[in-house]
Scaffold this motif. Sequence first.
Motif: not given
Length: 474
Positions: A229-248
Amino acid sequence: MSLLNSIDNSITCDIPAVEPLANTSVTCHFPLNVSHSQRIVVVSFYEGRISREESNILDCYWLWGNMDCDISSGHTFNRMISNELTLEIPRVSTKDIGRYACKLSNMNPKDIKPCELKIKLVGKTMCDVPPVPLSSRASLTCYFPEDLSKTRANFRVHHGANCSDPACAVVTCEWGDNLVCSIQRGYHFDLTVTSHLIVGIPTAQEEQEGSYSCYFTSSTPVRYEHCSLTLVTVTSSCNISRVTETEPASLTCTFNVDVNETRNNFSLVRFGGGDSKGVDIVTCTWLKDQLKCTTATGYEVNNLVTDHLVIRVPRASRDHTGTYACHDQLKCTTVPGYEVNNLVTDHLVSRVLRASRDHTGTYACHVTGSSVDGFKSCDFILIPDVPAVVLTVAIAVLVFIPVSLVIVFLVIKCKQRKEVDKKAAKQAHFEEISLISPEERTSSSSSHLLKEEVGRHVELEPSCYLPVALSPRL
């Protein structure tokens, strides 16, 4: 007719049995090429034996000839479908143990043949405890090579590096007529055991960090693997790919802890559009072990999270452009009578809803793990509450005193004016009498009396007009 009957319309699946924490996959087999028929595909998971415990972990559908899929956290899918599809489970744990079923739209439910994920463990025990922040909830899972509820083998959970001594046990269980357990303070166990068990740590502390191992009585040699068991500081990252307008499009928040275990609140913030503080796009909060998420218009989230969360944008537009960040939200507990909004930068505001003598005293703000030196205290001083009636009367008195003084001053001035007028009238009358003879005095006595009466009447004519003092309405 015999040709139709010979066609097998069954939908089947298979899952290789693996050790805990290993990778496995669910492979679905369809009687037709789904990419040609463009039917809706669903992979369901049954944690128990009844249908109401069903949850969809993959849902693929077709829009204008293009396939789009919703995938639950903890699974990956390569978006390839034909007569088969493969759904990956990168890290098998107890939450993945159960039955799976592959489904197609417009198919007879009787043609669906479920499959089951089983854990395979031989000659050893294993355990798993994900890292968590300080004071967060942690879960320790023990895996055994046999079902202890059937073999009725006694077992223990130890804390300490390479410590096999029973004195190191935090959970000790023995079978009699029923299972009887001794559980150390700071741990929780609900007495449920099969080929695995879960020990809860409600609020993980520094003294609970370190190595754990799971033991059971066995007639054959067993290797006991440990976990930490390790106690940590919460870290986060995000990732989003380039998309075409009007596309999901989709955006993934990745955390260094399993948020489903730690129960940390979190949010997705978008920076741009002139707002330097950012705008909350998704805010997720745990309420009674259920994750509740609110989203801004144009975003979707399925409320399923592990160490990552997927946010979908059904139709991308320029309004979605910007820089995104996934934030772990502060989780605070307060004693009755105090409130805090869980927002902290270089300061934190704690509100007292209704101040009373119970709140008076000296307060100090401390950062966990830091020295107390340098933290200045402040005093909470309570000003006695003055009743409204008393306050109103006090205001009335303060207003009345200066008004009364003005009235008294005017009355005195009027009296002084009367005295002056009276003296002047008497002086004029005396001078008039001294200028006439005694005979005239006698003959004019009647007229003198009349004048005196007139004078007296005239003396009463001067008057003072006082301002009307309006007493304040209470």
